[in-house]
Motif scaffolding. Structure first.
Motif, PDB file in Angstrom:
ATOM      1  N   UNK A 103      24.848 -22.135  26.621  1.00  0.00           N
ATOM      2  CA  UNK A 103      25.120 -23.562  26.854  1.00  0.00           C
ATOM      3  C   UNK A 103      24.040 -24.179  27.749  1.00  0.00           C
ATOM      4  N   UNK A 104      23.608 -23.453  28.771  1.00  0.00           N
ATOM      5  CA  UNK A 104      22.544 -23.947  29.654  1.00  0.00           C
ATOM      6  C   UNK A 104      21.229 -24.104  28.894  1.00  0.00           C
ATOM      7  N   UNK A 105      20.936 -23.164  27.990  1.00  0.00           N
ATOM      8  CA  UNK A 105      19.731 -23.288  27.171  1.00  0.00           C
ATOM      9  C   UNK A 105      19.800 -24.518  26.270  1.00  0.00           C
ATOM     10  N   UNK A 125      28.808 -32.590  23.173  1.00  0.00           N
ATOM     11  CA  UNK A 125      27.652 -32.268  22.331  1.00  0.00           C
ATOM     12  C   UNK A 125      27.198 -30.833  22.570  1.00  0.00           C
ATOM     13  N   UNK A 126      27.231 -30.393  23.823  1.00  0.00           N
ATOM     14  CA  UNK A 126      26.880 -29.005  24.134  1.00  0.00           C
ATOM     15  C   UNK A 126      27.850 -28.071  23.422  1.00  0.00           C
ATOM     16  N   UNK A 152      24.681 -17.320  19.694  1.00  0.00           N
ATOM     17  CA  UNK A 152      23.333 -16.899  19.313  1.00  0.00           C
ATOM     18  C   UNK A 152      22.339 -17.839  19.993  1.00  0.00           C
ATOM     19  N   UNK A 153      21.663 -17.340  21.018  1.00  0.00           N
ATOM     20  CA  UNK A 153      20.765 -18.173  21.822  1.00  0.00           C
ATOM     21  C   UNK A 153      19.614 -18.743  21.004  1.00  0.00           C
ATOM     22  N   UNK A 159      18.455 -25.249  17.251  1.00  0.00           N
ATOM     23  CA  UNK A 159      19.349 -26.217  16.608  1.00  0.00           C
ATOM     24  C   UNK A 159      19.681 -25.823  15.184  1.00  0.00           C
ATOM     25  N   UNK A 160      19.663 -24.529  14.907  1.00  0.00           N
ATOM     26  CA  UNK A 160      19.914 -24.021  13.565  1.00  0.00           C
ATOM     27  C   UNK A 160      21.415 -23.985  13.298  1.00  0.00           C
TER      28      UNK A 160
END
Length: 177
Positions: A103-105, A125-126, A152-153, A159-160
């Motif tokens: 989430x931070x990424x 949105x996150x 999955x980072x 944004x996949x």
């Protein structure tokens, strides 16, 4: 309140192997804040990508690695300890930091820089990106064990949001009722 302040609450779902969707199945609202609306609830995965035996289930948003409680460091999650040491432990409280980190990424990749120097992004949105970029497993679509899937980072920062299903991940026995 936290979401209203721009915070993305992420919380461990607990380690009692309990069905949080059904009060008759031992749910006594003991898993707060994870059971609170607006909080992203995280279940734990073991080394084989299946639901960890101890992980609560039912109100799952996403799943993340939590290890197994075998006492073997190769099946736990490496974590820091006091006095600058490390150790391996297991639990949904090891899985939720994985989801929090992703989430931070997401915020770092897609958030907006404010005049106060803070990077912010609307919590909804996150949450949407975290869920849409997760790797689906178990029953297709959102389910009681893995929620929207395994975080999955790389998919998140890219944004996949293409649908990705991991057919090699085990189902969980809780599907049987």
């Amino acid at each position: 309140y936290a979401r209203g302040q721009g915070v993305v609450p992420v919380a461990a779902l607990g380690n009692s192997d309990a069905d949080l969707d059904h009060a008759a199945a031992r749910n006594d609202c003991a898993v707060v804040p994870a059971e609170t609306p607006g909080v992203i609830g995280v279940s734990a995965l073991g080394p084989s990508k299946g639901k960890a035996s101890y992980s609560n289930w039912g109100k799952v948003d996403v799943a993340a690695p939590g290890g197994t409680s075998t006492g073997d460091c190769r099946s736990g999650v490496l974590s820091t300890f006091p006095a600058a040491t490390y150790g391996c432990i297991s639990g949904t409280s090891m899985a939720s930091p994985h989801a929090t980190g992703v989430a931070a990424l997401v915020v770092s990749q897609y958030g907006k820089l404010g005049t106060d120097g803070r990077v912010t992004m609307e919590p909804g949105k996150v949450e949407s990106i975290l869920q849409a970029t997760a790797v689906d497993q178990g029953l297709q679509g959102s389910d009681i064990c893995f929620g929207h899937g395994r975080v999955d980072a790389l998919r998140a920062v890219r944004g996949d949001t293409s649908k990705l299903y991991d057919a090699t991940a085990p189902f969980c026995s809780e599907y049987g009722g």
